[in-house]
Design a protein around this motif. Structure first.
Motif, PDB file in Angstrom:
ATOM      1  N   HIS A 239       6.776   1.927   7.763  1.00 53.23           N
ATOM      2  CA  HIS A 239       6.760   0.478   7.928  1.00 53.23           C
ATOM      3  C   HIS A 239       7.995  -0.031   8.669  1.00 53.23           C
ATOM      4  O   HIS A 239       7.882  -0.732   9.680  1.00 53.23           O
ATOM      5  CB  HIS A 239       6.645  -0.177   6.540  1.00 53.23           C
ATOM      6  N   CYS A 255       2.602  -6.869   7.081  1.00 54.70           N
ATOM      7  CA  CYS A 255       2.137  -5.554   6.633  1.00 54.70           C
ATOM      8  C   CYS A 255       1.014  -5.728   5.607  1.00 54.70           C
ATOM      9  O   CYS A 255       1.070  -6.622   4.759  1.00 54.70           O
ATOM     10  CB  CYS A 255       3.291  -4.770   6.009  1.00 54.70           C
ATOM     11  N   ASP A 263       1.694   1.101   2.226  1.00 54.12           N
ATOM     12  CA  ASP A 263       1.757   0.404   3.511  1.00 54.12           C
ATOM     13  C   ASP A 263       0.844   1.125   4.486  1.00 54.12           C
ATOM     14  O   ASP A 263       0.965   2.331   4.693  1.00 54.12           O
ATOM     15  CB  ASP A 263       3.188   0.401   4.057  1.00 54.12           C
TER      16      ASP A 263
END
Length: 271
Positions: A239, A255, A263
């Motif tokens: 991420h 996200c 994620d």
């Protein structure tokens, strides 16, 4: 029938995290029926001779999707086989994120970079019947599946499949850009059925798994239409690294997590 499926599932537990499901899918394939028909009335079927051969192939770590020749994804069924990355349920997170972004609107033009067997593009076209789009992949093998899937779904007039190097040579702007690039580091461990059977070019991206993001993300601003979104699949630990690349390219970034709470998708919009 039930005893055969249970015995196969017990054997498959040595190589699979979903042995019962694998056994049911392989039995249904051997019978030439859908799994739900098998589960509804298993007593009506006799065990076909092909079943043991299918189980043996799975015991050798061949993916179930390659044995049965398809994988269900989102609302569609996609033909897959050697040379094509098998669609994963986690990748549906990208379509969910796009649906939330556009709400009642339709993204008229969709670009799928690294389309494989047409996975994300064809799922998007199923979601938005007025949309059309382009799928790009470097692999001629994968694109053969993608074109076949577009035709089977009746989307061939709306889906153009191109062999290419990411977005090189594309000069159009798109409302929705989808991308599931290779993002696995070369030394990372993988299940034997993935490492031995699925195409390495669709899995690995340098030592840290970020090589293709470094190529794709800086190219996205010229491709994204006003009000549009680019949705990228990421590995569960990527991420921050991919966010920095996107922010350096001028994007605002959100996200979205997958069903496992990891994620999974970054949603890029013009900041």
């Amino acid at each position: 029938m039930g005893d055969s499926i249970r015995a196969a599932a017990q054997r498959l537990s040595a190589v699979s995290e979903t042995p019962r499901l694998d056994a049911e899918l392989l039995m249904a394939h051997a019978l030439g029926v859908e799994r739900d028909r098998l589960l509804l009335d298993p007593a009506r079927f006799a065990v076909p001779a092909a079943f043991d051969a299918f189980v043996a192939r799975r015991m050798a770590h061949e993916p179930v999707a390659y044995i049965v020749g398809y994988r269900d994804f989102w609302t569609i069924r996609l033909g897959v086989g050697p040379g094509a990355l098998i669609p994963r349920p986690d990748s549906e997170t990208l379509i969910e994120a796009a649906v939330d972004h556009f709400g009642q609107q339709t993204p008229k033009r969709v670009l799928d970079l690294g389309t494989g067997p047409g996975t994300l593009l064809l799922a998007a076209l199923a979601e938005w019947p007025e949309a059309s789009g382009v799928g790009v992949d470097a692999s001629a093998q994968a694109l053969a599946y993608a074109r076949g899937n577009a035709e089977a779904l009746g989307f061939d007039a709306r889906a153009e499949m191109r062999q290419g190097d990411w977005a090189a040579g594309i000069d159009e702007r798109f409302d929705l850009i989808l991308c599931n690039p290779p993002y696995i580091g070369e030394a990372e461990p993988l299940m034997p059925d993935v490492r031995a059977h699925e195409p390495a070019s669709a899995l690995f991206a340098g030592t840290d798994g970020l090589d293709d993001y470094r190529r794709v993300v800086p190219d996205l601003p010229r491709l994204l239409a006003t009000g549009g979104a680019a949705v990228l699949e990421i590995g569960a630990t990527q991420h921050i690294s991919v966010r920095r690349l996107a922010e350096d390219a001028g994007f605002a970034v959100a996200c979205r997590k997958d069903l496992g709470g990891r994620d999974r998708a970054l949603i890029l919009t013009i900041a």
